[in-house]
Design an enzyme around this catalytic site. Structure first.
Site, PDB file in Angstrom:
ATOM      1  N   ASP A   1       1.018  -1.360  -0.335  1.00 22.54           N
ATOM      2  CA  ASP A   1      -0.056   0.236  -0.165  1.00 22.54           C
ATOM      3  C   ASP A   1       0.799   1.605   0.277  1.00 22.54           C
ATOM      4  O   ASP A   1       0.714   2.119  -0.575  1.00 22.54           O
ATOM      5  CB  ASP A   1      -0.777  -0.093   1.053  1.00 22.54           C
ATOM      6  CG  ASP A   1      -1.880   0.996   1.233  1.00 22.54           C
ATOM      7  OD1 ASP A   1      -2.680   1.444   2.299  1.00 22.54           O
ATOM      8  OD2 ASP A   1      -2.471   1.278   0.175  1.00 22.54           O
TER       9      ASP A   1
ATOM     10  N   ASP B   1      -9.623  -0.947   3.225  1.00 22.70           N
ATOM     11  CA  ASP B   1      -9.076  -0.948   4.575  1.00 22.70           C
ATOM     12  C   ASP B   1      -9.774  -1.060   5.286  1.00 22.70           C
ATOM     13  O   ASP B   1      -9.284  -1.619   6.822  1.00 22.70           O
ATOM     14  CB  ASP B   1      -8.786   1.088   5.139  1.00 22.70           C
ATOM     15  CG  ASP B   1      -7.690   0.963   3.875  1.00 22.70           C
ATOM     16  OD1 ASP B   1      -7.837   2.923   3.646  1.00 22.70           O
ATOM     17  OD2 ASP B   1      -6.702   0.460   3.763  1.00 22.70           O
TER      18      ASP B   1
END
Lengths: 433, 101
Positions: free
Chosen positions: A259, A351
Protein backbone atom coordinates in the site's frame (compact mmCIF):
# COMPACT_ATOMS: atom_id res chain seq x y z
CA UNK A 1 -17.53 -24.08 0.09
CA UNK A 2 -15.93 -24.75 -3.16
CA UNK A 3 -12.86 -22.72 -3.00
CA UNK A 4 -11.62 -23.00 -6.50
CA UNK A 5 -14.18 -21.72 -8.93
CA UNK A 6 -16.44 -19.41 -7.09
CA UNK A 7 -13.72 -17.86 -5.08
CA UNK A 8 -11.51 -17.63 -8.04
CA UNK A 9 -13.66 -15.32 -10.06
CA UNK A 10 -14.57 -13.44 -7.07
CA UNK A 11 -11.06 -13.13 -5.88
CA UNK A 12 -9.95 -11.96 -9.21
CA UNK A 13 -12.27 -9.10 -9.03
CA UNK A 14 -11.55 -8.47 -5.47
CA UNK A 15 -7.87 -8.48 -5.53
CA UNK A 16 -7.90 -6.49 -8.68
CA UNK A 17 -8.15 -3.14 -7.28
CA UNK A 18 -5.86 -3.52 -4.52
CA UNK A 19 -5.71 -0.02 -3.68
CA UNK A 20 -8.40 1.85 -5.35
CA UNK A 21 -8.32 5.45 -5.48
CA UNK A 22 -9.79 8.46 -4.14
CA UNK A 23 -9.57 11.62 -6.03
CA UNK A 24 -6.51 13.34 -4.94
CA UNK A 25 -7.79 16.69 -4.21
CA UNK A 26 -5.86 18.97 -2.04
CA UNK A 27 -8.23 20.01 0.54
CA UNK A 28 -7.22 23.47 1.26
CA UNK A 29 -5.84 24.81 -1.87
CA UNK A 30 -7.72 25.20 -5.01
CA UNK A 31 -6.35 22.76 -7.43
CA UNK A 32 -5.46 24.53 -10.61
CA UNK A 33 -5.79 21.36 -12.62
CA UNK A 34 -9.28 20.79 -11.58
CA UNK A 35 -10.50 24.27 -12.07
CA UNK A 36 -12.17 24.14 -15.40
CA UNK A 37 -11.68 26.90 -17.82
CA UNK A 38 -15.30 27.78 -17.66
CA UNK A 39 -15.19 29.65 -14.46
CA UNK A 40 -17.33 27.27 -12.55
CA UNK A 41 -16.30 26.85 -8.97
CA UNK A 42 -16.08 23.14 -8.97
CA UNK A 43 -12.97 22.68 -7.09
CA UNK A 44 -12.68 25.27 -4.50
CA UNK A 45 -12.46 23.47 -1.31
CA UNK A 46 -12.29 25.09 1.98
CA UNK A 47 -12.36 23.31 5.18
CA UNK A 48 -15.20 24.25 7.39
CA UNK A 49 -16.39 27.67 6.48
CA UNK A 50 -18.24 27.32 3.29
CA UNK A 51 -19.42 30.84 3.28
CA UNK A 52 -15.99 32.16 2.71
CA UNK A 53 -15.45 29.93 -0.20
CA UNK A 54 -18.87 30.74 -1.49
CA UNK A 55 -18.60 32.53 -4.72
CA UNK A 56 -14.88 32.39 -4.64
CA UNK A 57 -15.04 30.74 -7.98
CA UNK A 58 -13.98 33.30 -10.37
CA UNK A 59 -11.66 35.36 -8.31
CA UNK A 60 -9.45 32.53 -7.32
CA UNK A 61 -6.57 34.82 -6.67
CA UNK A 62 -8.03 36.91 -3.93
CA UNK A 63 -9.64 34.24 -1.88
CA UNK A 64 -6.53 32.18 -2.01
CA UNK A 65 -4.58 34.34 0.30
CA UNK A 66 -7.21 34.66 2.92
CA UNK A 67 -7.90 30.99 2.74
CA UNK A 68 -4.32 30.09 3.32
CA UNK A 69 -4.22 32.13 6.44
CA UNK A 70 -7.08 30.22 7.93
CA UNK A 71 -5.84 26.88 6.78
CA UNK A 72 -3.71 26.29 9.78
CA UNK A 73 -6.40 26.67 12.36
CA UNK A 74 -8.88 24.74 10.33
CA UNK A 75 -6.51 21.87 9.79
CA UNK A 76 -6.95 20.48 13.23
CA UNK A 77 -10.65 20.93 13.26
CA UNK A 78 -10.89 19.28 9.91
CA UNK A 79 -8.84 16.32 10.97
CA UNK A 80 -10.77 15.80 14.14
CA UNK A 81 -14.10 15.97 12.42
CA UNK A 82 -13.12 13.34 9.96
CA UNK A 83 -11.81 11.01 12.54
CA UNK A 84 -15.23 11.13 14.09
CA UNK A 85 -16.94 10.64 10.77
CA UNK A 86 -14.94 7.56 10.11
CA UNK A 87 -15.13 6.29 13.64
CA UNK A 88 -18.60 4.88 13.35
CA UNK A 89 -18.29 2.88 10.14
CA UNK A 90 -14.92 1.38 10.93
CA UNK A 91 -16.06 0.50 14.43
CA UNK A 92 -19.29 -0.98 13.15
CA UNK A 93 -17.44 -3.12 10.71
CA UNK A 94 -15.12 -4.41 13.38
CA UNK A 95 -18.00 -4.99 15.77
CA UNK A 96 -19.85 -7.05 13.20
CA UNK A 97 -16.79 -9.12 12.49
CA UNK A 98 -15.96 -9.71 16.12
CA UNK A 99 -19.55 -10.50 17.03
CA UNK A 100 -19.74 -13.04 14.25
CA UNK A 101 -16.45 -14.63 15.10
CA UNK A 102 -17.42 -15.00 18.69
CA UNK A 103 -20.84 -16.43 18.07
CA UNK A 104 -20.74 -18.33 14.83
CA UNK A 105 -18.11 -20.96 15.19
CA UNK A 106 -18.04 -21.65 11.49
CA UNK A 107 -15.67 -18.84 10.85
CA UNK A 108 -13.08 -20.06 13.24
CA UNK A 109 -13.17 -23.72 12.34
CA UNK A 110 -10.04 -24.64 10.63
CA UNK A 111 -10.61 -26.47 7.45
CA UNK A 112 -8.11 -27.79 5.05
CA UNK A 113 -9.74 -25.90 2.28
CA UNK A 114 -7.71 -23.04 1.17
CA UNK A 115 -8.14 -20.47 -1.46
CA UNK A 116 -6.21 -21.16 -4.57
CA UNK A 117 -4.34 -17.99 -3.94
CA UNK A 118 -2.67 -19.55 -0.99
CA UNK A 119 -1.80 -22.97 -2.25
CA UNK A 120 0.86 -23.83 0.26
CA UNK A 121 -0.49 -25.58 3.25
CA UNK A 122 0.45 -24.77 6.76
CA UNK A 123 -0.12 -28.19 8.13
CA UNK A 124 3.52 -29.01 8.11
CA UNK A 125 5.36 -30.40 11.08
CA UNK A 126 8.34 -28.14 11.06
CA UNK A 127 8.31 -24.47 11.93
CA UNK A 128 10.72 -23.51 9.22
CA UNK A 129 8.66 -25.12 6.53
CA UNK A 130 5.52 -23.52 7.82
CA UNK A 131 7.15 -20.14 7.79
CA UNK A 132 8.41 -20.71 4.30
CA UNK A 133 5.00 -21.73 3.11
CA UNK A 134 3.34 -18.71 4.59
CA UNK A 135 5.88 -16.43 2.97
CA UNK A 136 5.31 -18.13 -0.35
CA UNK A 137 1.58 -17.80 0.06
CA UNK A 138 2.01 -14.15 0.72
CA UNK A 139 4.14 -13.66 -2.32
CA UNK A 140 1.55 -15.32 -4.50
CA UNK A 141 -1.27 -13.33 -3.03
CA UNK A 142 0.51 -10.03 -3.31
CA UNK A 143 1.55 -10.68 -6.86
CA UNK A 144 -2.01 -11.52 -7.75
CA UNK A 145 -3.07 -8.26 -6.21
CA UNK A 146 -0.37 -6.30 -7.99
CA UNK A 147 -1.25 -7.84 -11.33
CA UNK A 148 -4.89 -7.09 -10.84
CA UNK A 149 -4.22 -3.54 -9.85
CA UNK A 150 -2.04 -2.94 -12.85
CA UNK A 151 -4.67 -4.53 -15.04
CA UNK A 152 -7.23 -2.20 -13.61
CA UNK A 153 -5.05 0.84 -14.10
CA UNK A 154 -4.44 -0.15 -17.69
CA UNK A 155 -8.15 -0.60 -18.25
CA UNK A 156 -8.80 2.74 -16.74
CA UNK A 157 -6.15 4.39 -18.85
CA UNK A 158 -7.63 3.01 -21.99
CA UNK A 159 -11.09 4.00 -20.94
CA UNK A 160 -12.56 0.53 -20.88
CA UNK A 161 -15.16 1.73 -18.47
CA UNK A 162 -17.74 -0.79 -19.49
CA UNK A 163 -15.46 -3.64 -18.71
CA UNK A 164 -14.64 -2.24 -15.31
CA UNK A 165 -18.27 -1.67 -14.50
CA UNK A 166 -19.21 -5.15 -15.57
CA UNK A 167 -16.46 -6.58 -13.46
CA UNK A 168 -17.51 -4.62 -10.43
CA UNK A 169 -21.11 -5.58 -10.86
CA UNK A 170 -20.31 -9.23 -11.16
CA UNK A 171 -18.17 -9.09 -8.13
CA UNK A 172 -20.69 -7.27 -6.00
CA UNK A 173 -23.34 -9.70 -7.14
CA UNK A 174 -21.31 -12.52 -5.83
CA UNK A 175 -20.63 -10.84 -2.56
CA UNK A 176 -24.14 -9.73 -1.97
CA UNK A 177 -25.81 -12.96 -2.82
CA UNK A 178 -23.54 -15.90 -2.38
CA UNK A 179 -21.57 -14.83 0.66
CA UNK A 180 -24.53 -13.46 2.51
CA UNK A 181 -26.40 -16.66 1.78
CA UNK A 182 -23.61 -18.62 3.38
CA UNK A 183 -23.43 -16.22 6.26
CA UNK A 184 -27.14 -16.40 6.91
CA UNK A 185 -27.05 -20.17 6.79
CA UNK A 186 -24.30 -20.30 9.35
CA UNK A 187 -26.04 -17.89 11.66
CA UNK A 188 -29.21 -19.94 11.54
CA UNK A 189 -27.31 -23.10 12.22
CA UNK A 190 -25.60 -21.52 15.18
CA UNK A 191 -28.87 -20.50 16.74
CA UNK A 192 -30.52 -23.75 15.81
CA UNK A 193 -33.41 -22.22 13.97
CA UNK A 194 -35.45 -23.89 11.35
CA UNK A 195 -35.81 -21.75 8.32
CA UNK A 196 -37.42 -22.68 5.09
CA UNK A 197 -36.18 -22.09 1.61
CA UNK A 198 -38.88 -19.67 0.52
CA UNK A 199 -38.19 -17.35 3.45
CA UNK A 200 -34.47 -17.50 2.95
CA UNK A 201 -34.95 -16.93 -0.73
CA UNK A 202 -36.99 -13.82 -0.14
CA UNK A 203 -34.54 -12.49 2.42
CA UNK A 204 -31.46 -13.00 0.30
CA UNK A 205 -33.14 -11.75 -2.83
CA UNK A 206 -34.24 -8.59 -1.09
CA UNK A 207 -30.93 -8.01 0.58
CA UNK A 208 -28.99 -8.55 -2.59
CA UNK A 209 -31.20 -6.68 -4.99
CA UNK A 210 -31.56 -3.61 -2.81
CA UNK A 211 -27.83 -3.74 -2.20
CA UNK A 212 -27.09 -3.74 -5.89
CA UNK A 213 -29.46 -0.85 -6.42
CA UNK A 214 -28.05 1.19 -3.59
CA UNK A 215 -24.48 0.64 -4.46
CA UNK A 216 -24.49 0.73 -8.21
CA UNK A 217 -27.32 3.06 -8.83
CA UNK A 218 -29.04 5.52 -6.57
CA UNK A 219 -30.06 5.04 -3.04
CA UNK A 220 -30.12 6.73 0.32
CA UNK A 221 -26.65 7.51 1.59
CA UNK A 222 -26.98 5.79 4.92
CA UNK A 223 -28.21 2.62 3.34
CA UNK A 224 -25.33 2.65 0.93
CA UNK A 225 -22.88 3.14 3.74
CA UNK A 226 -24.53 0.33 5.68
CA UNK A 227 -24.22 -2.01 2.74
CA UNK A 228 -20.58 -1.14 2.24
CA UNK A 229 -19.88 -1.83 5.87
CA UNK A 230 -21.69 -5.16 5.72
CA UNK A 231 -19.86 -6.17 2.61
CA UNK A 232 -16.51 -5.30 4.08
CA UNK A 233 -17.37 -7.33 7.14
CA UNK A 234 -18.35 -10.30 4.98
CA UNK A 235 -15.11 -10.11 3.07
CA UNK A 236 -13.10 -9.87 6.24
CA UNK A 237 -14.87 -12.95 7.56
CA UNK A 238 -14.04 -14.87 4.43
CA UNK A 239 -10.44 -13.89 4.76
CA UNK A 240 -10.33 -14.89 8.36
CA UNK A 241 -11.77 -18.24 7.60
CA UNK A 242 -9.86 -19.19 4.54
CA UNK A 243 -6.45 -17.76 5.05
CA UNK A 244 -4.15 -20.00 7.01
CA UNK A 245 -2.89 -18.61 10.30
CA UNK A 246 0.56 -17.46 9.62
CA UNK A 247 -0.12 -16.49 6.06
CA UNK A 248 -2.78 -14.12 7.24
CA UNK A 249 -0.39 -12.20 9.44
CA UNK A 250 2.33 -12.09 6.84
CA UNK A 251 -0.16 -11.00 4.23
CA UNK A 252 -1.37 -8.21 6.44
CA UNK A 253 2.15 -6.97 6.85
CA UNK A 254 2.97 -7.32 3.18
CA UNK A 255 -0.12 -5.54 2.05
CA UNK A 256 0.58 -2.51 4.16
CA UNK A 257 4.02 -2.31 2.64
CA UNK A 258 2.51 -2.66 -0.79
CA UNK A 259 0.00 0.00 0.00
CA UNK A 260 2.74 2.37 1.02
CA UNK A 261 4.68 1.71 -2.12
CA UNK A 262 1.78 1.80 -4.51
CA UNK A 263 0.42 5.06 -3.32
CA UNK A 264 3.46 7.07 -2.61
CA UNK A 265 5.99 6.04 -5.19
CA UNK A 266 5.82 7.92 -8.46
CA UNK A 267 5.47 4.82 -10.55
CA UNK A 268 2.99 3.15 -8.25
CA UNK A 269 -0.18 1.95 -9.97
CA UNK A 270 -2.39 3.75 -7.57
CA UNK A 271 -0.63 6.97 -8.04
CA UNK A 272 -0.97 6.60 -11.77
CA UNK A 273 -4.63 5.93 -11.35
CA UNK A 274 -5.00 9.07 -9.33
CA UNK A 275 -3.10 11.14 -11.81
CA UNK A 276 -5.01 9.82 -14.77
CA UNK A 277 -8.26 10.60 -13.12
CA UNK A 278 -7.07 14.04 -12.30
CA UNK A 279 -6.07 14.68 -15.85
CA UNK A 280 -9.46 13.66 -17.01
CA UNK A 281 -11.13 15.67 -14.36
CA UNK A 282 -13.06 12.72 -13.16
CA UNK A 283 -13.68 11.46 -9.70
CA UNK A 284 -11.46 8.50 -9.32
CA UNK A 285 -13.48 5.41 -9.01
CA UNK A 286 -15.98 6.41 -6.48
CA UNK A 287 -16.49 2.72 -6.68
CA UNK A 288 -14.89 0.83 -3.88
CA UNK A 289 -14.66 3.81 -1.68
CA UNK A 290 -16.56 4.58 1.42
CA UNK A 291 -17.48 8.18 1.55
CA UNK A 292 -18.66 9.74 4.72
CA UNK A 293 -20.46 12.52 2.96
CA UNK A 294 -22.01 12.82 -0.32
CA UNK A 295 -20.39 13.53 -3.54
CA UNK A 296 -22.47 15.50 -5.85
CA UNK A 297 -21.32 17.04 -9.01
CA UNK A 298 -23.71 18.58 -11.33
CA UNK A 299 -23.91 20.84 -14.26
CA UNK A 300 -20.78 20.72 -16.29
CA UNK A 301 -19.99 17.16 -15.54
CA UNK A 302 -21.25 14.77 -18.12
CA UNK A 303 -24.06 12.48 -17.10
CA UNK A 304 -21.66 9.60 -16.97
CA UNK A 305 -19.41 11.40 -14.60
CA UNK A 306 -22.23 12.55 -12.46
CA UNK A 307 -23.47 9.04 -12.27
CA UNK A 308 -20.16 7.69 -11.36
CA UNK A 309 -19.57 10.27 -8.79
CA UNK A 310 -22.57 9.09 -6.90
CA UNK A 311 -21.44 5.63 -7.36
CA UNK A 312 -19.95 3.95 -4.40
CA UNK A 313 -19.15 0.38 -4.78
CA UNK A 314 -17.01 -1.88 -2.94
CA UNK A 315 -16.06 -5.37 -3.75
CA UNK A 316 -12.81 -4.89 -5.31
CA UNK A 317 -12.39 -2.33 -2.75
CA UNK A 318 -11.65 -5.28 -0.62
CA UNK A 319 -8.17 -5.08 -1.68
CA UNK A 320 -8.21 -1.44 -2.12
CA UNK A 321 -6.07 -0.23 0.59
CA UNK A 322 -7.77 2.94 1.29
CA UNK A 323 -6.86 6.39 0.77
CA UNK A 324 -8.15 8.73 3.30
CA UNK A 325 -9.14 11.60 1.15
CA UNK A 326 -10.50 14.91 1.83
CA UNK A 327 -13.67 15.22 -0.04
CA UNK A 328 -14.05 18.24 -2.07
CA UNK A 329 -16.79 18.23 -4.57
CA UNK A 330 -19.02 21.15 -4.84
CA UNK A 331 -22.53 20.88 -5.94
CA UNK A 332 -23.54 23.73 -8.12
CA UNK A 333 -26.84 24.50 -9.49
CA UNK A 334 -25.86 27.81 -10.86
CA UNK A 335 -23.07 30.26 -10.46
CA UNK A 336 -25.25 32.68 -8.57
CA UNK A 337 -26.57 30.39 -5.97
CA UNK A 338 -25.16 29.78 -2.60
CA UNK A 339 -22.49 27.20 -2.94
CA UNK A 340 -22.30 24.45 -0.45
CA UNK A 341 -19.63 22.02 0.15
CA UNK A 342 -19.93 18.44 0.87
CA UNK A 343 -17.13 17.68 3.03
CA UNK A 344 -16.29 14.17 3.73
CA UNK A 345 -13.49 11.79 3.92
CA UNK A 346 -13.13 8.83 1.72
CA UNK A 347 -11.66 5.65 2.91
CA UNK A 348 -11.15 2.70 0.67
CA UNK A 349 -13.08 -0.40 1.53
CA UNK A 350 -9.95 -2.44 1.56
CA UNK A 351 -8.98 -0.58 4.66
CA UNK A 352 -12.18 -1.56 6.39
CA UNK A 353 -11.54 -5.11 5.44
CA UNK A 354 -8.00 -5.34 6.61
CA UNK A 355 -8.65 -3.56 9.86
CA UNK A 356 -11.45 -5.96 10.49
CA UNK A 357 -9.27 -8.90 9.58
CA UNK A 358 -6.74 -7.76 12.13
CA UNK A 359 -9.30 -7.37 14.85
CA UNK A 360 -11.10 -10.53 13.86
CA UNK A 361 -8.00 -12.63 13.98
CA UNK A 362 -7.25 -11.20 17.36
CA UNK A 363 -10.71 -12.23 18.45
CA UNK A 364 -10.34 -15.64 16.92
CA UNK A 365 -7.40 -16.61 19.03
CA UNK A 366 -8.83 -18.47 21.91
CA UNK A 367 -8.40 -17.64 25.49
CA UNK A 368 -8.38 -14.18 26.81
CA UNK A 369 -9.59 -12.46 23.72
CA UNK A 370 -10.65 -9.26 25.38
CA UNK A 371 -7.09 -8.10 25.74
CA UNK A 372 -6.42 -8.64 22.10
CA UNK A 373 -9.57 -6.93 21.02
CA UNK A 374 -9.00 -3.92 23.12
CA UNK A 375 -5.44 -3.49 22.09
CA UNK A 376 -6.11 -4.10 18.41
CA UNK A 377 -9.04 -1.79 18.35
CA UNK A 378 -7.28 1.02 20.09
CA UNK A 379 -4.16 0.60 18.04
CA UNK A 380 -6.04 0.73 14.80
CA UNK A 381 -7.73 3.84 15.99
CA UNK A 382 -4.53 5.53 16.88
CA UNK A 383 -3.14 4.56 13.52
CA UNK A 384 -6.13 5.95 11.71
CA UNK A 385 -5.98 9.21 13.60
CA UNK A 386 -2.33 9.57 12.78
CA UNK A 387 -3.05 8.87 9.15
CA UNK A 388 -5.76 11.47 9.06
CA UNK A 389 -3.47 13.94 10.71
CA UNK A 390 -0.88 13.29 8.08
CA UNK A 391 -3.56 13.67 5.51
CA UNK A 392 -4.45 17.07 6.82
CA UNK A 393 -0.82 18.02 6.66
CA UNK A 394 0.10 16.62 3.31
CA UNK A 395 -3.22 17.03 1.64
CA UNK A 396 -2.95 14.27 -0.82
CA UNK A 397 -3.90 10.67 -1.11
CA UNK A 398 -2.29 8.65 1.58
CA UNK A 399 -2.24 4.98 2.27
CA UNK A 400 -4.35 4.30 5.29
CA UNK A 401 -3.12 0.84 6.01
CA UNK A 402 0.53 0.99 6.93
CA UNK A 403 0.50 2.89 10.18
CA UNK A 404 -2.47 1.12 11.69
CA UNK A 405 -1.55 -2.33 10.56
CA UNK A 406 2.05 -1.99 11.63
CA UNK A 407 1.10 -0.83 15.08
CA UNK A 408 -1.60 -3.44 15.20
CA UNK A 409 0.74 -6.26 14.36
CA UNK A 410 3.38 -5.08 16.73
CA UNK A 411 0.97 -4.78 19.58
CA UNK A 412 -0.78 -8.02 18.84
CA UNK A 413 2.37 -10.01 18.95
CA UNK A 414 3.77 -8.23 21.90
CA UNK A 415 0.51 -8.72 23.74
CA UNK A 416 0.68 -12.34 22.85
CA UNK A 417 4.17 -12.84 24.11
CA UNK A 418 4.47 -10.34 26.87
CA UNK A 419 1.25 -9.08 28.30
CA UNK A 420 -0.61 -12.33 28.37
CA UNK A 421 1.82 -14.31 30.47
CA UNK A 422 2.21 -11.26 32.63
CA UNK A 423 -1.52 -11.11 33.30
CA UNK A 424 -1.65 -14.82 33.88
CA UNK A 425 1.09 -14.64 36.39
CA UNK A 426 -0.52 -11.79 38.17
CA UNK A 427 -3.80 -13.65 38.33
CA UNK A 428 -2.07 -16.78 39.51
CA UNK A 429 -0.50 -14.89 42.33
CA UNK A 430 -3.66 -12.99 43.09
CA UNK A 431 -1.97 -9.72 42.56
CA UNK A 432 -4.27 -7.09 41.20
CA UNK A 433 -3.15 -3.93 39.63
CA UNK B 1 -27.59 10.55 -2.69
CA UNK B 2 -29.15 13.51 -1.16
CA UNK B 3 -32.72 14.10 -2.06
CA UNK B 4 -32.46 17.75 -1.28
CA UNK B 5 -30.32 18.34 -4.26
CA UNK B 6 -32.43 16.70 -6.86
CA UNK B 7 -34.93 18.56 -8.95
CA UNK B 8 -38.49 17.54 -8.38
CA UNK B 9 -38.93 15.61 -11.59
CA UNK B 10 -36.03 13.41 -10.72
CA UNK B 11 -37.39 12.80 -7.27
CA UNK B 12 -40.63 11.68 -8.81
CA UNK B 13 -38.90 9.47 -11.28
CA UNK B 14 -36.79 7.89 -8.56
CA UNK B 15 -39.81 7.30 -6.39
CA UNK B 16 -41.64 5.73 -9.26
CA UNK B 17 -38.75 3.46 -10.13
CA UNK B 18 -38.47 2.28 -6.57
CA UNK B 19 -42.20 1.66 -6.49
CA UNK B 20 -42.19 -0.33 -9.68
CA UNK B 21 -39.11 -2.22 -8.66
CA UNK B 22 -40.80 -3.42 -5.53
CA UNK B 23 -43.14 -5.53 -7.58
CA UNK B 24 -40.30 -7.89 -8.29
CA UNK B 25 -40.78 -9.55 -4.91
CA UNK B 26 -38.87 -6.76 -3.24
CA UNK B 27 -40.79 -5.51 -0.22
CA UNK B 28 -37.51 -4.19 1.13
CA UNK B 29 -37.39 -1.81 -1.77
CA UNK B 30 -40.82 -0.60 -0.84
CA UNK B 31 -39.68 -0.10 2.70
CA UNK B 32 -36.75 1.97 1.51
CA UNK B 33 -39.11 3.93 -0.69
CA UNK B 34 -41.43 4.71 2.17
CA UNK B 35 -38.73 5.71 4.61
CA UNK B 36 -36.73 7.73 2.15
CA UNK B 37 -39.57 9.61 0.54
CA UNK B 38 -41.69 9.99 3.61
CA UNK B 39 -40.39 13.41 4.40
CA UNK B 40 -40.67 14.48 0.81
CA UNK B 41 -44.19 13.33 0.47
CA UNK B 42 -45.75 14.44 3.71
CA UNK B 43 -43.62 16.89 5.55
CA UNK B 44 -42.57 19.28 2.87
CA UNK B 45 -44.43 22.23 1.50
CA UNK B 46 -46.40 21.31 -1.56
CA UNK B 47 -44.93 21.27 -4.97
CA UNK B 48 -46.24 19.97 -8.23
CA UNK B 49 -44.99 16.46 -8.16
CA UNK B 50 -45.66 15.93 -4.54
CA UNK B 51 -49.09 14.50 -5.07
CA UNK B 52 -47.80 11.73 -7.24
CA UNK B 53 -44.97 11.03 -4.86
CA UNK B 54 -47.52 10.74 -2.10
CA UNK B 55 -49.44 8.18 -4.09
CA UNK B 56 -46.38 6.10 -4.68
CA UNK B 57 -45.34 6.23 -1.07
CA UNK B 58 -48.79 5.22 0.08
CA UNK B 59 -48.97 2.36 -2.35
CA UNK B 60 -45.50 1.20 -1.38
CA UNK B 61 -46.56 1.23 2.24
CA UNK B 62 -49.61 -0.80 1.36
CA UNK B 63 -47.61 -3.32 -0.57
CA UNK B 64 -45.15 -3.54 2.28
CA UNK B 65 -47.85 -4.24 4.84
CA UNK B 66 -49.27 -6.90 2.59
CA UNK B 67 -45.93 -8.61 2.19
CA UNK B 68 -45.23 -8.47 5.90
CA UNK B 69 -48.56 -10.11 6.63
CA UNK B 70 -48.01 -12.84 4.09
CA UNK B 71 -44.50 -13.54 5.29
CA UNK B 72 -45.44 -13.56 8.95
CA UNK B 73 -48.31 -15.92 8.30
CA UNK B 74 -46.17 -18.25 6.29
CA UNK B 75 -43.37 -18.27 8.83
CA UNK B 76 -45.76 -18.95 11.67
CA UNK B 77 -47.36 -21.81 9.80
CA UNK B 78 -44.03 -23.23 8.85
CA UNK B 79 -42.52 -23.07 12.32
CA UNK B 80 -45.58 -24.58 13.85
CA UNK B 81 -46.22 -27.38 11.47
CA UNK B 82 -42.77 -28.19 10.24
CA UNK B 83 -42.28 -31.25 12.35
CA UNK B 84 -45.67 -32.62 11.48
CA UNK B 85 -45.17 -32.28 7.80
CA UNK B 86 -42.48 -34.87 7.79
CA UNK B 87 -40.74 -35.20 4.48
CA UNK B 88 -42.25 -32.10 2.97
CA UNK B 89 -41.12 -30.09 5.97
CA UNK B 90 -37.57 -31.25 5.54
CA UNK B 91 -37.62 -30.58 1.88
CA UNK B 92 -38.66 -27.03 2.50
CA UNK B 93 -36.12 -26.45 5.23
CA UNK B 94 -32.96 -24.58 4.69
CA UNK B 95 -31.60 -25.37 8.08
CA UNK B 96 -32.84 -28.09 10.28
CA UNK B 97 -32.37 -27.65 13.98
CA UNK B 98 -30.72 -30.37 15.93
CA UNK B 99 -32.21 -31.98 18.93
CA UNK B 100 -35.71 -32.77 19.94
CA UNK B 101 -38.29 -30.08 19.32
Amino acid sequence: MNTSDSDDDFYNERTALVPSENPVVPSYKPDPDLTPTNSTPTTRVKPGASRRSGPACVDSGGSDQEVDADDEELTLKYGAKHVIMLFIPVTLCMVVVVATIKSVSFYTEKTDQQLIYTPFTENTPSVGLRLLNSVLNTIIMISVIVVMTIFLVVLYKYRCYKFIHGWLILSSLMLLFWFSFMYLGEVFKTYNLAVDYPTVGVIIWNFGAVGMICIHWKGPLQLQQAYLILISALMALVFIKYLPEWSAWVILGAISVYDLVAVLSPKGPLRMLVETAQERNEPIFPALIYSSAMVWTVGMASPVDAQRSEYETDEEAEQSAGRAEPESRRPRSGPDEELEEDRGVKLGLGDFIFYSVLVGKAAATGGDWETYIDSSFIIIWIGLCLTLLLLAIFKKALPALPISITFGLVFYFSTDFLVQPFMDNLAAHQFYI
Amino acid sequence: MNLERLPNEEKLSLCRKYYLGGFAFLPFLWLVNVVWFFQEAFLKPTYTEQLQIKTYVKRSALGLVLWVTVLTTWITIFQHFRAQWGAVGDYLSFTIPLGIP
